[in-house]
Design a protein around this motif. Structure first.
Motif, PDB file in Angstrom:
ATOM      1  N   ARG A  30      21.369   9.030   8.083  1.00  0.00           N
ATOM      2  CA  ARG A  30      20.180   8.773   7.269  1.00  0.00           C
ATOM      3  C   ARG A  30      19.433   7.537   7.763  1.00  0.00           C
ATOM      4  O   ARG A  30      18.203   7.500   7.779  1.00  0.00           O
ATOM      5  CB  ARG A  30      20.578   8.616   5.799  1.00  0.00           C
ATOM      6  CG  ARG A  30      20.933   9.938   5.134  1.00  0.00           C
ATOM      7  CD  ARG A  30      21.482   9.761   3.751  1.00  0.00           C
ATOM      8  NE  ARG A  30      21.703  11.053   3.089  1.00  0.00           N
ATOM      9  CZ  ARG A  30      22.498  11.224   2.062  1.00  0.00           C
ATOM     10  NH1 ARG A  30      23.180  10.201   1.555  1.00  0.00           N
ATOM     11  NH2 ARG A  30      22.637  12.441   1.527  1.00  0.00           N
ATOM     12  N   LEU A  40      13.621  15.081  10.377  1.00  0.00           N
ATOM     13  CA  LEU A  40      14.240  15.522   9.131  1.00  0.00           C
ATOM     14  C   LEU A  40      15.010  16.830   9.304  1.00  0.00           C
ATOM     15  O   LEU A  40      16.062  17.025   8.683  1.00  0.00           O
ATOM     16  CB  LEU A  40      13.166  15.684   8.050  1.00  0.00           C
ATOM     17  CG  LEU A  40      12.460  14.390   7.631  1.00  0.00           C
ATOM     18  CD1 LEU A  40      11.430  14.674   6.560  1.00  0.00           C
ATOM     19  CD2 LEU A  40      13.484  13.366   7.121  1.00  0.00           C
ATOM     20  N   GLU A  41      14.499  17.727  10.150  1.00  0.00           N
ATOM     21  CA  GLU A  41      15.196  18.995  10.374  1.00  0.00           C
ATOM     22  C   GLU A  41      16.552  18.752  11.024  1.00  0.00           C
ATOM     23  O   GLU A  41      17.569  19.333  10.626  1.00  0.00           O
ATOM     24  CB  GLU A  41      14.340  19.905  11.243  1.00  0.00           C
ATOM     25  CG  GLU A  41      14.968  21.274  11.485  1.00  0.00           C
ATOM     26  CD  GLU A  41      14.076  22.173  12.315  1.00  0.00           C
ATOM     27  OE1 GLU A  41      14.553  23.248  12.734  1.00  0.00           O
ATOM     28  OE2 GLU A  41      12.904  21.807  12.553  1.00  0.00           O
ATOM     29  N   GLU A  44      19.054  17.154   8.473  1.00  0.00           N
ATOM     30  CA  GLU A  44      19.702  18.122   7.579  1.00  0.00           C
ATOM     31  C   GLU A  44      20.805  18.888   8.310  1.00  0.00           C
ATOM     32  O   GLU A  44      21.877  19.127   7.757  1.00  0.00           O
ATOM     33  CB  GLU A  44      18.649  19.090   7.034  1.00  0.00           C
ATOM     34  CG  GLU A  44      17.634  18.440   6.104  1.00  0.00           C
ATOM     35  CD  GLU A  44      16.591  19.424   5.644  1.00  0.00           C
ATOM     36  OE1 GLU A  44      16.659  20.614   6.047  1.00  0.00           O
ATOM     37  OE2 GLU A  44      15.692  19.017   4.880  1.00  0.00           O
ATOM     38  N   GLU A  45      20.521  19.256   9.561  1.00  0.00           N
ATOM     39  CA  GLU A  45      21.510  20.005  10.335  1.00  0.00           C
ATOM     40  C   GLU A  45      22.760  19.165  10.592  1.00  0.00           C
ATOM     41  O   GLU A  45      23.891  19.642  10.434  1.00  0.00           O
ATOM     42  CB  GLU A  45      20.886  20.438  11.660  1.00  0.00           C
ATOM     43  CG  GLU A  45      21.823  21.222  12.568  1.00  0.00           C
ATOM     44  CD  GLU A  45      21.173  21.589  13.891  1.00  0.00           C
ATOM     45  OE1 GLU A  45      21.914  21.957  14.825  1.00  0.00           O
ATOM     46  OE2 GLU A  45      19.932  21.489  13.993  1.00  0.00           O
ATOM     47  N   ILE A  47      23.804  16.470   8.889  1.00  0.00           N
ATOM     48  CA  ILE A  47      24.505  16.159   7.640  1.00  0.00           C
ATOM     49  C   ILE A  47      25.381  17.334   7.218  1.00  0.00           C
ATOM     50  O   ILE A  47      26.529  17.159   6.772  1.00  0.00           O
ATOM     51  CB  ILE A  47      23.493  15.797   6.536  1.00  0.00           C
ATOM     52  CG1 ILE A  47      22.934  14.393   6.769  1.00  0.00           C
ATOM     53  CG2 ILE A  47      24.153  15.871   5.156  1.00  0.00           C
ATOM     54  CD1 ILE A  47      21.938  13.940   5.733  1.00  0.00           C
ATOM     55  N   GLU A  48      24.859  18.541   7.354  1.00  0.00           N
ATOM     56  CA  GLU A  48      25.642  19.724   7.006  1.00  0.00           C
ATOM     57  C   GLU A  48      26.916  19.804   7.842  1.00  0.00           C
ATOM     58  O   GLU A  48      28.003  20.097   7.332  1.00  0.00           O
ATOM     59  CB  GLU A  48      24.795  20.984   7.199  1.00  0.00           C
ATOM     60  CG  GLU A  48      25.518  22.266   6.803  1.00  0.00           C
ATOM     61  CD  GLU A  48      24.639  23.492   6.957  1.00  0.00           C
ATOM     62  OE1 GLU A  48      25.163  24.615   6.803  1.00  0.00           O
ATOM     63  OE2 GLU A  48      23.430  23.331   7.236  1.00  0.00           O
TER      64      GLU A  48
END
Length: 200
Positions: A30, A40-41, A44-45, A47-48
């Protein structure tokens, strides 16, 4: 006798990671997104993947291309550093100019204005070292730039940062360090309405 200052060995990449390990990687990702290192894309990837990682090796792969936390500003030669100093006068750096990777602004009781609106910046990160004794430093950055002032030490002075949002993709991050002892540091974007005067 063991040297306490020696770096601790990293855990084996095949060992199982815990919740705290995953949370630490998520927080680092982050911060990297806030600094404009990943979009941002991709955030998210990653973090998952971090939340479902089973081993240290899987977590390390998600931050392998990021600098170590607390990494110092890059060293720069004299020709790569812009130095602005005033005891009690006024200095304006504006118009079209090429931004070096490191800038030093020192104001005893004077005023320094750094306007990046029309500047040409070839760097993704720019480091600004401030020494505001009883003076004032004003910083104007284009929309899309982001300014980080959390490493600036503040004594009895004040810091107002109105450009702290995450940077737009491909836009620079200005990292402000140094000290504001009794002085004032103001950061803002240019006004959208021509002719509007600053009330900072």
């Amino acid at each position: 006798m063991t040297d306490a200052s020696a770096p601790r060995p990293r855990p084996d990449s095949g060992l199982r990671a815990g919740h705290a390990d995953r949370d630490a990687v998520v927080e680092r990702l982050r911060e990297a997104a806030g600094d404009g290192r990943i979009d941002l894309e991709e955030l998210e990837e990653r973090i998952e993947k971090a939340l479902t990682a089973r081993t240290y090796g899987e977590l390390e792969a998600l931050t392998a291309d990021l600098p170590a936390p607390g990494a110092p500003a890059p060293a720069a030669g004299p020709e790569e550093t812009l130095v602005l100093k005033t005891a009690a006068g006024h200095i304006r750096q504006d118009g079209h100019w090429v931004v070096p990777q490191r800038i030093v602004a020192r104001s005893g009781m004077g005023h320094i204005k750094l306007d990046f609106t029309r500047a040409e910046c070839p760097h993704r990160e720019v480091w600004l070292e401030i020494d505001a004794g009883m003076g004032e430093v004003r910083i104007v950055v284009p929309h899309g730039w982001s300014v980080r002032t959390h490493d600036l030490n503040v004594g009895f002075g004040s810091v107002r940062n109105r450009a702290s949002a995450p940077p737009a993709p491909g836009m620079p991050v200005l990292r402000v360090t140094g000290t504001s002892r009794v002085g004032t540091v103001v950061v803002r974007h240019p006004f959208l309405r021509p002719g509007r005067r600053s009330r900072d």
